[in-house]
Design an enzyme around this catalytic site. Structure first.
Site, PDB file in Angstrom:
ATOM      1  N   HIS A   1       0.815  -1.214   0.000  1.00 15.39           N
ATOM      2  CA  HIS A   1       0.000   0.000   0.000  1.00 15.39           C
ATOM      3  C   HIS A   1       0.851   1.267   0.000  1.00 15.39           C
ATOM      4  O   HIS A   1       0.325   2.382   0.055  1.00 15.39           O
ATOM      5  CB  HIS A   1      -0.914  -0.027   1.234  1.00 15.39           C
ATOM      6  CG  HIS A   1      -2.111   0.842   1.148  1.00 15.39           C
ATOM      7  ND1 HIS A   1      -2.456   1.734   2.141  1.00 15.39           N
ATOM      8  CD2 HIS A   1      -3.058   0.977   0.186  1.00 15.39           C
ATOM      9  CE1 HIS A   1      -3.556   2.358   1.817  1.00 15.39           C
ATOM     10  NE2 HIS A   1      -3.939   1.932   0.628  1.00 15.39           N
TER      11      HIS A   1
ATOM     12  N   LYS B   1       3.256   4.466  -1.025  1.00 14.20           N
ATOM     13  CA  LYS B   1       3.213   5.430  -2.118  1.00 14.20           C
ATOM     14  C   LYS B   1       4.379   6.408  -1.958  1.00 14.20           C
ATOM     15  O   LYS B   1       4.441   7.151  -0.977  1.00 14.20           O
ATOM     16  CB  LYS B   1       1.895   6.214  -2.115  1.00 14.20           C
ATOM     17  CG  LYS B   1       0.608   5.371  -2.126  1.00 14.20           C
ATOM     18  CD  LYS B   1      -0.224   5.744  -0.935  1.00 14.20           C
ATOM     19  CE  LYS B   1      -1.592   5.143  -0.872  1.00 14.20           C
ATOM     20  NZ  LYS B   1      -1.832   3.817  -1.293  1.00 14.20           N
TER      21      LYS B   1
ATOM     22  N   ASP C   1      16.191  11.834  -7.993  1.00 15.18           N
ATOM     23  CA  ASP C   1      17.607  12.139  -7.795  1.00 15.18           C
ATOM     24  C   ASP C   1      18.076  11.954  -6.357  1.00 15.18           C
ATOM     25  O   ASP C   1      19.136  12.476  -5.980  1.00 15.18           O
ATOM     26  CB  ASP C   1      17.918  13.584  -8.242  1.00 15.18           C
ATOM     27  CG  ASP C   1      17.968  13.724  -9.754  1.00 15.18           C
ATOM     28  OD1 ASP C   1      17.896  12.687 -10.444  1.00 15.18           O
ATOM     29  OD2 ASP C   1      18.066  14.861 -10.252  1.00 15.18           O
TER      30      ASP C   1
ATOM     31  N   HIS D   1      -9.969  10.325   1.615  1.00 14.95           N
ATOM     32  CA  HIS D   1      -8.938   9.328   1.372  1.00 14.95           C
ATOM     33  C   HIS D   1      -7.644   9.641   2.114  1.00 14.95           C
ATOM     34  O   HIS D   1      -6.741   8.812   2.187  1.00 14.95           O
ATOM     35  CB  HIS D   1      -8.661   9.195  -0.130  1.00 14.95           C
ATOM     36  CG  HIS D   1      -7.921   7.946  -0.500  1.00 14.95           C
ATOM     37  ND1 HIS D   1      -6.556   7.925  -0.724  1.00 14.95           N
ATOM     38  CD2 HIS D   1      -8.333   6.668  -0.668  1.00 14.95           C
ATOM     39  CE1 HIS D   1      -6.166   6.697  -1.032  1.00 14.95           C
ATOM     40  NE2 HIS D   1      -7.223   5.913  -1.001  1.00 14.95           N
TER      41      HIS D   1
ATOM     42  N   LYS E   1      -4.921  10.063   5.028  1.00 17.92           N
ATOM     43  CA  LYS E   1      -4.630   9.292   6.238  1.00 17.92           C
ATOM     44  C   LYS E   1      -3.635  10.109   7.057  1.00 17.92           C
ATOM     45  O   LYS E   1      -2.444  10.173   6.744  1.00 17.92           O
ATOM     46  CB  LYS E   1      -4.021   7.926   5.904  1.00 17.92           C
ATOM     47  CG  LYS E   1      -4.855   7.081   4.916  1.00 17.92           C
ATOM     48  CD  LYS E   1      -4.222   7.102   3.562  1.00 17.92           C
ATOM     49  CE  LYS E   1      -4.765   6.071   2.601  1.00 17.92           C
ATOM     50  NZ  LYS E   1      -6.169   5.946   2.465  1.00 17.92           N
TER      51      LYS E   1
ATOM     52  N   ASP F   1      -1.092  16.272  20.324  1.00 17.97           N
ATOM     53  CA  ASP F   1      -0.651  17.324  21.244  1.00 17.97           C
ATOM     54  C   ASP F   1      -0.330  18.642  20.552  1.00 17.97           C
ATOM     55  O   ASP F   1       0.453  19.452  21.085  1.00 17.97           O
ATOM     56  CB  ASP F   1       0.574  16.852  22.046  1.00 17.97           C
ATOM     57  CG  ASP F   1       0.274  15.650  22.918  1.00 17.97           C
ATOM     58  OD1 ASP F   1      -0.906  15.447  23.252  1.00 17.97           O
ATOM     59  OD2 ASP F   1       1.218  14.906  23.254  1.00 17.97           O
TER      60      ASP F   1
END
Length: 504
Positions: free
Chosen positions: A160, A162, A167, A399, A401, A406
């Site tokens: 999952h 991404k 470079d 979508h 996440k 704090d």
């Protein structure tokens, strides 16, 4: 049935990796267009990372395109889903153009999310400067999903992660896959999502993490899996030509040219925040079921939760806390921590099965003292402006996440608070020491949620109510999931009885 499964597994078994070509790790570029505008910043902050949150889908796409265009040495690209739509094809074109300049391109894709792209990926893989690998691949290609029938336990574990790294100098990590719905274009419902552009120290960690996955026992050279030859040699060009005739193509190109983030990034004037950034991720051994507890991201998040003192604001599109999660959030509330969670409403959730797993914990979360908010379903694209806020604006489906603790630090990445992210899929993300970003998320909860989300409360009979405030400030209380039919609610309730929570 058992005999058939055994025969299928033997017939369609994975090939040996004994002849997999060796691949050298990416080295940080010492020259090139990406380095020139930020070289002085890297010298001024040798032990920190510069970060910028990409809440706009348009800017998130443009930033990836710019990294590809200006890369001089290498592109390491790793994704769970890559669609063959406008944005997916344009980014593949940008990778090919980079390879034509001599840039080494390594593309690692989870094989579950590349439907219809086999011919194009095969063509790209033939380029001398492009190498494509498929993660945890399906050996059956024409009837791909049938592979679950005889190899479910292996294929149910997915990558999952991404990341898009150029470079060894700049990277983009977050929640977005590659597809129109993540980048504010097309006719499909839009996703509200969040990425982080980073340069500096943490980029080396992302490159090293990519290397672990690229060299893992689950990464197969594409030619080991897709054996059909590509005869035409113009698969990508043909697909691009077809889509270039659309009004969507012209409109999106014009919008991209006006992206202030892209222009500032190219000029080296993007207002980066320099701070401590830590990559937390799963080991690829998780895919094989062999990762130890200290090699899994969930253990690192659990330790982080132990250090929360005053507040935690969570955004998770697929929120299935389970019994243990409810107990952990309840424990936080008991020690005085304010717990707030934003997830999708039933009407906004694109995976109703996952919503069924979440719905049965809503009452327990509310009784524990947590505040729950559910995003309203909208049928217009989200705000594409640069100042849309770290959590975006109202759109069709959540979508992103992310969570902040704090008002001091924030996590942004691919991890959902659900059993699949915890135990089955591999995940990654940044833990950023940033009062600015954490407070932006808090501000979103404090000031904007009443416009874009329902607030859940318990009535006197401990039944859930959805509080919907209009723009005028008037409140309406609903006693069933908003914008749903009775049939939908019955189906979701029935799904909740299935013993499949570990899959969600």
């Amino acid at each position: 049935m058992v005999v058939a499964i055994v025969i299928a597994r033997v017939t369609f078994r994975l090939p040996s990796l004994a002849d997999r070509p060796a691949s050298s790790a990416t080295k940080t570029a010492t020259s090139g267009p990406l380095l020139k505008p930020v070289a002085h910043l890297l010298e001024e902050h040798p032990d920190k990372s510069g970060v910028y949150a990409l809440s706009s889908g348009l800017d998130a796409f443009g930033a990836r395109g710019l990294l590809a265009r200006e890369a001089a040495q290498s592109l390491d690209v790793q994704y769970y889903i890559w669609h063959g739509d406008l944005t997916g094809l344009l980014l593949l074109e940008s990778l090919r153009e980079a390879a034509e300049r001599g840039v080494t391109v390594r593309l690692l894709l989870d094989d579950n999310g590349i439907s219809g792209l086999d011919p194009i990926l095969s063509e790209l893989n033939m380029h001398p400067h492009i190498e494509v690998r498929l993660y945890n691949p399906f050996t059956l290609r024409k009837f791909k999903m049938a592979g679950f029938l005889f190899d479910f336990l292996r294929l149910n574990r997915r990558m999952h992660n991404k990341s898009f790294t150029a470079d060894g100098l700049a990277t983009i990590v977050g929640g977005r896959n590659i597809g129109d719905e993540y980048f504010d274009t097309g006719s499909q419902p839009m996703f509200l999502d969040l990425d982080v552009l980073a340069i500096g120290k943490v980029v080396r960690d992302v490159s090293a993490d990519f290397e672990k996955y690229w060299s893992s026992a689950s990464a197969y050279p594409l030619e080991f899996i897709i054996t059909e030859s590509v005869t035409g040699g113009d698969e990508l060009d043909h697909a691009l030509w077809e889509i270039s005739k659309s009004a969507q193509y012209d409109t999106y190109k014009k919008r991209l040219s006006a992206s202030a983030v892209v222009n500032d990034l190219e000029a080296g004037t993007l207002p980066l925040e320099w701070t401590e950034v830590r990559l937390i991720s799963d080991s690829p051994l998780k895919t094989l079921g062999k990762a130890k507890s200290d090699q899994m991201l969930i253990g690192k998040i659990d330790k982080l939760m132990d250090d929360v003192h005053s507040s935690i604001d969570v955004i998770s599109p697929y929120f299935v806390p389970g019994k243990q999660g409810v107990e952990e959030f309840a424990a936080l509330e008991k020690k005085g921590v304010e717990v707030r969670v934003l997830t999708n409403s039933m009407s906004a959730n694109d995976v109703k099965l996952v919503h069924s797993g979440y719905a049965k914990y809503r009452e327990k979360m509310l009784k524990a003292g947590a505040e729950l908010f559910e995003l309203k379903a909208q049928h217009s694209p989200p705000d594409n402006s640069r100042d849309a806020g770290i959590a975006g604006s109202s759109g069709s489906s959540l979508h992103a996440k992310t969570f902040a603790t704090d008002e001091e630090r924030i996590y942004i990445g691919s991890f959902n608070f659900d059993p699949r992210s915890m135990q089955l899929n591999t995940e990654m993300g940044f833990l950023i020491e940033s009062k600015t970003m954490a407070r932006q998320l808090k501000y979103g909860f404090d000031e904007t949620l009443e416009d874009i989300a329902y607030r859940l409360e318990l009535d006197d009979n401990h039944q859930i109510e959805w509080l919907d405030r209009s723009a005028s400030g008037d409140a309406q209380r609903l006693d069933v999931d908003p914008e749903t039919t009775r049939a939908e609610r019955i189906v979701v309730k029935l799904l909740g009885y299935l013993p499949i929570q570990w899959l969600l």
